[in-house]
Design a protein around this motif. Structure first.
Motif, short mmCIF file in Angstrom:
data_model
loop_
_atom_site.label_atom_id
_atom_site.label_comp_id
_atom_site.label_asym_id
_atom_site.label_seq_id
_atom_site.Cartn_x
_atom_site.Cartn_y
_atom_site.Cartn_z
N ILE A 115 0.85 -1.19 0.00
CA ILE A 115 0.00 0.00 0.00
C ILE A 115 0.89 1.24 0.00
O ILE A 115 1.73 1.41 0.89
CB ILE A 115 -0.93 0.00 1.22
N GLY A 116 0.68 2.09 -1.00
CA GLY A 116 1.46 3.31 -1.07
C GLY A 116 0.85 4.43 -0.26
O GLY A 116 1.48 5.02 0.61
N ILE A 150 -7.34 4.36 -1.80
CA ILE A 150 -6.15 3.54 -1.58
C ILE A 150 -5.33 3.39 -2.84
O ILE A 150 -5.87 3.26 -3.94
CB ILE A 150 -6.60 2.15 -1.04
N ASP A 151 -4.04 3.44 -2.66
CA ASP A 151 -3.08 3.14 -3.72
C ASP A 151 -2.43 1.81 -3.33
O ASP A 151 -1.61 1.76 -2.40
CB ASP A 151 -2.03 4.26 -3.81
N SER A 155 -5.02 -5.98 -7.86
CA SER A 155 -6.12 -5.77 -8.79
C SER A 155 -7.31 -5.15 -8.07
O SER A 155 -7.39 -5.14 -6.83
CB SER A 155 -6.53 -7.11 -9.41
N ARG A 156 -8.28 -4.68 -8.86
CA ARG A 156 -9.48 -4.08 -8.29
C ARG A 156 -10.20 -5.06 -7.37
O ARG A 156 -10.60 -4.71 -6.25
CB ARG A 156 -10.41 -3.63 -9.41
N ARG A 400 -12.05 3.42 -3.63
CA ARG A 400 -11.63 4.24 -4.76
C ARG A 400 -10.11 4.20 -4.87
O ARG A 400 -9.40 4.38 -3.87
CB ARG A 400 -12.10 5.68 -4.60
N ALA A 401 -9.60 3.97 -6.08
CA ALA A 401 -8.15 3.86 -6.29
C ALA A 401 -7.52 5.25 -6.33
O ALA A 401 -8.04 6.18 -6.94
CB ALA A 401 -7.86 3.14 -7.59
N LEU A 402 -6.39 5.38 -5.67
CA LEU A 402 -5.57 6.60 -5.76
C LEU A 402 -4.51 6.45 -6.85
O LEU A 402 -3.80 7.40 -7.14
CB LEU A 402 -4.91 6.89 -4.42
#
Length: 413
Positions: A115-116, A150-151, A155-156, A400-402
């Motif tokens: 996790i970034g 989250i980054d 995969s999704r 939601r992807a960062l």
């Protein structure tokens, strides 16, 4: 420091400010605590004391780590408070969102998902409806709304499953899944009496009237930074009318928003905003103890949860006494709570669990036993967070992807 919390408006004395102490700081544990019997492994005792009508202090001791924290809470102008510290519901939101983040990070490590960056935005909703005059006033709780930004190197589908599983691993789910009816004992002027409608517990605990002078801060530290006021946003409904929450008839919905980020040093930073109605905003820090893989630089998630429930319950005593103009010289509780370890952070691999709360109530009043019993029953029915415990709740989740998702192995997302 205990002042009369009897008839009349909130005390003109702002004890939280005048005592000159930080809003949250660690103390030496009052005494070692052990559960009355073998229970879930995370046992916390919150001793909550009335300072004035709506200002309260809590000493929260965690048996697993042996750590203890003093925290304070106040109410805003809606209850004619001084707004010198966060309201009770803020503490529950802080503990909940911190627990969710604990489990996401631990489960990601177990699944080798890097996790970034990560941010959680959580909305809690509560209602108060009915009449105090006819006894129909009840607190209500709606489902939690959570957005996880989250980054992650996954995969999704993997990220969505990670977050979903982590939420169920949180000990808070033990309070949210199913319906836990709290247990109580009741004492008036030093004598134990029967409860009214509230379920009674057989356990006997001695009264422990707290005085702040008993619990000075431990060795000097940056305790001022654990909780501080931040600028409030102009959003949501207008600020409430002074004393609006003391009206005999109620029909309102509250929205508390928690925005949680992970700092570079591993501390969780949680900003709390009162959205509906508009209110003050505060920044909390949270960190787990060394026993739970943290550094102990701030209270852990469950310590905040325990304090929040105790604070909210105590507010209802002062609120009822003020609305009915009854004598209530002082009041305090000893609240025991039991949680499982986190399914990921505690390595159990199971969904979070909790036992019913056990709360011992101590009242000093010139009123009779019937008043004390009625006061307990009304406080239990109108406490948002005891209602939270006995309501089956779910989390309305959005992920939601960062950053870009990693392609899945089968190309499904």
């Amino acid at each position: 420091m205990n002042q009369s919390a009897a008839k009349g408006p909130q005390s003109a004395t702002n004890l939280i400010v005048e005592c000159g102490l930080p809003l949250i700081y660690p103390i030496a544990a009052p005494s070692p605590i052990e559960p009355a019997q073998s229970r879930l492994p995370a046992f916390l005792r919150a001793q909550v004391n009335s300072l004035t009508l709506f200002q309260k202090e809590a000493i929260v001791t965690c048996a697993r780590s042996g750590t203890a924290w003093r925290m304070v809470s106040d109410e805003g102008k809606y209850l004619m408070g001084h707004d010198a510290a966060p309201a009770p519901l803020a503490f529950l939101s802080v503990g909940m969102v911190a627990s969710f983040l604990n489990e996401i990070l631990a489960l990601a490590a177990q699944r080798n998902i890097a996790i970034g960056d990560i941010e959680l935005v959580q909305d809690n909703f509560y209602t108060m409806r009915g009449s105090m005059r006819d006894g129909s006033m009840r607190a209500g709780v709606d489902d939690v709304r959570l957005e996880v930004r989250i980054d992650a190197d996954a995969s999704r589908n993997e990220v969505r499953q990670l977050v979903t599983d982590a939420i169920f691993a949180s000990p808070l789910m033990g309070l949210m899944r199913g319906r836990l009816e709290s247990l109580f004992s009741l004492h008036r002027n030093g004598q134990r009496i029967a409860t009214g409608e509230a379920l009674e517990i057989a356990t006997v605990l001695p009264d422990a009237a707290l005085q702040t002078s008993q619990f000075p801060p431990m060795a000097p530290g940056e305790w001022e930074g654990i909780l501080k006021r931040i600028p409030a946003r102009q959003q949501g409904t207008p600020a409430p009318v002074a004393g609006s929450s003391l009206q005999q008839e109620q029909d309102r919905r509250l929205n508390i928003r928690a925005e949680c980020r992970l700092r570079a040093d591993g501390i969780k930073q949680i900003d709390i905003h009162l959205i509906n109605p508009q209110g003050s905003a505060f920044r909390f820090l949270s960190d787990e103890s060394a026993a739970d893989n943290g550094s102990g630089r701030a209270p852990g998630a469950l310590a905040y949860v325990a304090a929040g429930i105790g604070f909210c319950f105590m507010t209802q005593f002062g609120r009822f006494a003020q609305m009915r103009k009854c004598d209530l010289e002082s009041y305090r509780i000893i609240q025991d709570s039991y949680f499982s370890l986190g399914g990921a952070s505690g390595g159990t691999g199971e969904a979070g669990q909790a036992d019913p709360l056990e709360t011992h109530v101590f009242l000093e009043t010139a009123e009779d036993d019937a008043f004390a019993q009625m006061l307990l029953d009304v406080a239990e029915r109108t406490c948002f967070l005891h209602t939270f415990c006995r309501t089956d709740l779910k989390v309305d989740l959005k992920v939601r992807a960062l950053g870009p998702y990693r392609p899945s192995a089968d190309g499904s997302d």
